[in-house]
Scaffold this active site. Structure first.
Site, PDB file in Angstrom:
ATOM      1  N   LEU A 101       0.671  -1.320   0.108  1.00  0.00           N
ATOM      2  CA  LEU A 101      -0.398  -0.215  -0.408  1.00  0.00           C
ATOM      3  C   LEU A 101       0.582   0.909   0.163  1.00  0.00           C
ATOM      4  O   LEU A 101       2.492   1.214   0.530  1.00  0.00           O
ATOM      5  CB  LEU A 101      -0.561   0.248   0.818  1.00  0.00           C
ATOM      6  N   ASP A 102       0.602   2.077  -0.529  1.00  0.00           N
ATOM      7  CA  ASP A 102       1.229   3.926  -0.768  1.00  0.00           C
ATOM      8  C   ASP A 102       1.597   3.802   0.926  1.00  0.00           C
ATOM      9  O   ASP A 102       0.634   3.459   1.625  1.00  0.00           O
ATOM     10  CB  ASP A 102       0.411   4.896  -1.908  1.00  0.00           C
ATOM     11  N   LYS A 103       2.627   4.811   0.989  1.00  0.00           N
ATOM     12  CA  LYS A 103       3.028   5.295   2.491  1.00  0.00           C
ATOM     13  C   LYS A 103       1.289   6.089   2.521  1.00  0.00           C
ATOM     14  O   LYS A 103       1.588   5.935   4.254  1.00  0.00           O
ATOM     15  CB  LYS A 103       4.407   6.217   1.900  1.00  0.00           C
ATOM     16  N   THR A 105      -1.529   5.867   2.217  1.00  0.00           N
ATOM     17  CA  THR A 105      -2.658   4.765   2.160  1.00  0.00           C
ATOM     18  C   THR A 105      -2.901   3.849   3.364  1.00  0.00           C
ATOM     19  O   THR A 105      -1.907   3.386   3.837  1.00  0.00           O
ATOM     20  CB  THR A 105      -2.901   4.194   0.821  1.00  0.00           C
ATOM     21  N   HIS A 183       0.835   2.858  -8.128  1.00  0.00           N
ATOM     22  CA  HIS A 183      -0.533   3.743  -7.542  1.00  0.00           C
ATOM     23  C   HIS A 183      -1.813   3.935  -8.603  1.00  0.00           C
ATOM     24  O   HIS A 183      -2.206   4.596  -9.174  1.00  0.00           O
ATOM     25  CB  HIS A 183       0.072   5.473  -7.941  1.00  0.00           C
TER      26      HIS A 183
END
Length: 451
Positions: A101-103, A105, A183
């Site tokens: 998961l993105d930082k 998110t 992303h």
């Protein structure tokens, strides 16, 4: 296995430190102090204590983390806090995140040491669905929603696969995707002219985020959750002796249960009534007529039953014609069944008018050999009547029919008719998933698993 390996696998220390502790008499096997590191133990039967503490061996472990913003999905990072560092109290040093998961998110992240399951969940060909709750900069338009559901270009060789979009509030949607591009959610939303302000993953395959977990908190998966994940990655094969496939409509063949929840709210609001939270459970499986009669009695509706049914049909008609999608992969699966020469039927508690509307919207008017509705039978599900009537109309013995159902009452109806039943995941019946899996012969998240 060797005693020192057993204790190393449980992350009690380095091999050298554990050997020293064994030599110093800190380890017991079945009540006896053992001082040799190469002592052979049965990890499933022997009682092993280290410093007086009972050691329980598990080769694979599974943790659900509610990932907080500001952490990176990695096992180690020189500059940033990792998600693995949040699970330091587990005593396991072999955990890794399944996917990333993105930082910024938040939400559901699975951490495990089971590489095989991780591969199955992440393999592109498995099409494991991930669902995200997205807060947007502006309300999503019909055009934007349609574009996301068709697949959009995000600067790669191919457009994204079609997504599923559910509007949750004015500027909030649930977006379901089956890929894991960099992303991806943010890029998809940007591609249609909007922007993601907040992103949270709420489901991965059959595993849903435990809302009791605050950001940064975690827990072990239950045995049932582990089994659900493993079952989801295994292919479902149609038995060779099946001659007919019969679909329930709402929640099984089409994603329409949200329509009836909307209709219930709008209809009851006319009379100043707020729907009870367990309404779906109360009416589950009832025929269209039985549900209308139940509404009339339960809520003391002054209109006659036939008028209630007519109002519901009118309120739902346009949504079935324009807004109700097929379940993921259903169109391809129908074509697959036709190519195999299988007869196709529908057995639904809905009205024939709405069935015909939604089939026409997807070009399936001639795909089915039989459409059986609640108007043709006297007892609704879980009684087997509607499935027996469909089998009779298809001229196929019940034991040679395969049913697709999304709720417990429907599964019970198919089983009572002597048919095999495949349970289908649906957001509206997620609370029934455990019972659905237990009752049904098979379980799928979507129809692509059958292709």
């Amino acid at each position: 296995m060797r005693l020192d390996k057993f204790l190393c696998d449980l992350q009690y220390g380095t091999r050298s430190s554990i050997k020293k502790d064994i030599k110093n008499g800190l380890v017991q096997v079945n009540g006896t102090i053992v001082r040799k590191s190469d002592c052979q133990v049965d990890e499933n039967k022997d009682e092993i204590r280290y410093g007086g503490k009972l050691c329980l061996y598990r080769k694979y472990v599974y943790y659900m983390l509610n990932k907080p913003a500001g952490t990176v999905s990695a096992t180690e990072d020189r500059r940033e806090q990792t998600v693995v560092s949040l699970l330091k109290d587990t005593g396991r040093g072999d955990l890794f995140p399944v996917g990333r998961l993105d930082k910024d998110t938040e939400g559901l992240l699975l951490l495990t040491n089971d590489g095989v399951l991780a591969h199955e969940l992440l393999a592109p060909g498995k099409h494991v669905e991930k669902v995200y709750e997205c807060t947007l900069a502006s309300a999503i338009t019909d055009v934007q929603k349609q574009s996301l559901e068709q697949g959009v270009a995000i600067g790669e060789k191919r457009p994204t696969l079609p997504a599923k979009v559910r509007v949750l509030a004015e500027k909030k949607i649930a977006l379901a995707i089956t890929e894991g591009k960099y992303h991806q959610v943010k890029r998809m939303v940007k591609a249609v002219g909007n922007e993601v302000l907040y992103l949270k993953r709420i489901r991965m395959g059959a595993l849903s985020l435990d809302e009791k977990l605050k950001p940064g908190e975690y827990r072990e998966l239950t045995e049932e959750e582990i089994e659900m994940l493993k079952i989801h990655t295994q292919p479902v094969l149609i038995p060779d002796n099946v001659e007919a496939v019969i679909f329930d409509l709402d929640g099984s063949l089409v994603d329409s249960m949200w329509v009836w929840q909307t209709v219930d709210v709008e209809y009851l609001s006319r009379f100043g009534i707020e729907p009870p939270p367990d309404l779906n459970h109360l009416i589950g499986g009832r025929s269209f007529h039985e549900t209308a009669a139940y509404f009339k009695e339960l809520f003391q509706i002054p209109d006659e039953t036939e008028q209630i049914k007519a109002d519901w049909n009118r309120m739902a008609r346009d949504k079935y014609r324009r807004e109700v999608p097929l379940k993921e992969g259903a169109d391809s699966f129908i074509k697959h069944c036709q190519e195999k020469g299988l007869k196709l039927g529908i057995a639904t508690s809905n009205s024939r008018e709405l069935v015909e509307n939604v089939l026409a919207a997807h070009g399936l008017e001639t795909a089915f050999d039989c459409i059986m509705t609640s108007h043709e039978i006297t007892k609704g599900k879980p009684a087997p009547d509607i499935y027996l009537a469909a089998a009779d109309a298809l001229c196929v013995e019940p034991e040679r029919c395969l049913v697709f159902e999304d709720i417990v009452h429907g599964i019970q109806a198919g089983k009572s008719a002597g048919m095999r039943v495949c349970a289908v995941y649906d957001d509206a019946s997620v609370s029934q998933d455990a019972e659905k899996r237990e009752l049904a012969d098979y379980y799928i998240h979507d129809f692509r698993e059958l292709l």
